[in-house]
Design an enzyme around this catalytic site. Structure first.
Site, mmCIF file in Angstrom:
data_model
loop_
_atom_site.group_PDB
_atom_site.id
_atom_site.type_symbol
_atom_site.label_atom_id
_atom_site.label_comp_id
_atom_site.label_asym_id
_atom_site.label_seq_id
_atom_site.Cartn_x
_atom_site.Cartn_y
_atom_site.Cartn_z
ATOM 1 C CG ASP A 179 6.482 -4.972 68.618
ATOM 2 O OD1 ASP A 179 7.280 -4.908 67.932
ATOM 3 O OD2 ASP A 179 5.903 -6.684 68.430
ATOM 4 C CG ASP A 183 10.972 -9.335 62.034
ATOM 5 O OD1 ASP A 183 10.500 -9.359 61.327
ATOM 6 O OD2 ASP A 183 9.645 -8.969 62.963
ATOM 7 C CG LEU A 184 13.851 -3.681 58.735
ATOM 8 C CD1 LEU A 184 15.001 -3.147 58.097
ATOM 9 C CD2 LEU A 184 13.086 -2.918 59.555
ATOM 10 C CE LYS A 185 7.212 -10.397 59.223
ATOM 11 N NZ LYS A 185 7.602 -9.396 60.524
ATOM 12 C CD GLN A 228 1.110 -14.072 68.003
ATOM 13 O OE1 GLN A 228 0.697 -14.995 67.821
ATOM 14 N NE2 GLN A 228 2.010 -13.370 68.164
ATOM 15 N N GLY A 232 6.847 -10.758 73.454
ATOM 16 C CA GLY A 232 6.320 -8.998 73.073
ATOM 17 C C GLY A 232 6.083 -9.072 74.690
ATOM 18 N NE ARG A 233 0.876 -8.618 72.021
ATOM 19 C CZ ARG A 233 -0.566 -9.070 71.667
ATOM 20 N NH1 ARG A 233 -1.105 -8.543 71.005
ATOM 21 N NH2 ARG A 233 0.612 -9.570 70.434
#
Ligand code: C5P
Length: 233
Positions: free
Chosen positions: A13, A62-64, A191, A211-212
């Protein structure tokens, strides 16, 4: 208890391709999976996916996807041939769309695992009811997960807190992918329903989307190493 260690998937991201390159230059080959979401895919498109695959990474796209059955199957057709290992679609697209997609994937892209998204972790009870769904969120998660798996979808994306319940009710072969992972003592950010890597392993996760905690660390490789050690030692 899950015997084998889950794999870490780094969620890319980031604001541009250069930032993606910078962070990957700072991590080694033990990081084998990366996640490309809408932000990056809409900006950088299929060349980014090829670039990542050429550099040796496995790609989770990850296109959902969520649309009518024909459009979802055609969307997968447009992605056939891309070097990806996993892709997401919304389980609430319904049985016909899920069955069409899983048949298409089995016939045409058997190396790709389709993952069903159940209730987004950003949805609370009130938000779910506003869409007309009655009953507790966790029941809706189980309902949608069963729906997806019964139509041949190979895996589910879920919050870590849903892992134990889904492990109980879904076939053992179902791949469970979970975000919301925070190493002990790290910043949880936005989160809320979180687990540590070790807890998520114990609850039955196959893949941890992170991610972070890695991206925002002063040294991404050290942050990755610490999580890897926690999972494997
Ligand atoms: O930075 P962080 O570790 O919170 O990133 C988690 C990743 O997982 C992000 O790409 C986020 O969009 C994704 N995700 C999530 N919750 C979901 C589905 C996906 O956090 N329910």
């Amino acid at each position: 208890m899950n015997e084998s260690s889950p794999e870490i998937i780094l969620a890319l991201d980031l604001e541009d391709r250069q930032q993606i390159k910078n962070v990957l230059d700072k991590t080694d080959e033990r990081l084998s999976w990366v996640k490309v979401g809408l932000q990056s895919f809409l900006r950088d498109g299929t060349p980014l996916v090829h670039e990542l695959a050429d550099s040796g990474k496995k790609v989770f796209l990850d296109l959902k996807l969520h649309d009518i059955p024909n459009t979802m199957a055609k969307a997968l057709e447009s992605l056939a041939g891309l070097p990806i290992g996993m892709i997401t679609l919304h389980a609430c697209a319904g049985p016909e769309a899920l069955a069409r997609c899983s048949k298409f994937a089995k016939d045409t892209m058997p190396e790709v695992t389709l993952l069903g998204v159940t209730v987004l972790t950003s949805t609370n009870q009130e938000g779910l009811e506003a869409t007309g769904v009655k009953g507790p969120i966790d029941e809706q998660v189980v309902r949608l997960a069963n729906l997806a798996v019964n139509q041949g979808i190979g895996g589910i994306v879920c919050s870590p807190l849903e892992l134990p319940r889904l492990r109980q009710v879904l076939p053992e072969s179902t791949t469970l992918v979970t975000p919301g992972i925070r190493p002990a003592n790290s910043d949880s950010g936005d989160q809320k329903r979180i687990m540590t890597p070790r807890e998520a392993k114990g609850a039955g996760a196959n893949y941890l989307v992170i991610g972070r905690p890695i991206l925002a660390a002063p040294d991404p490789q050290s942050a990755f190493n610490a999580i890897w050690e926690e999972l494997n030692n």
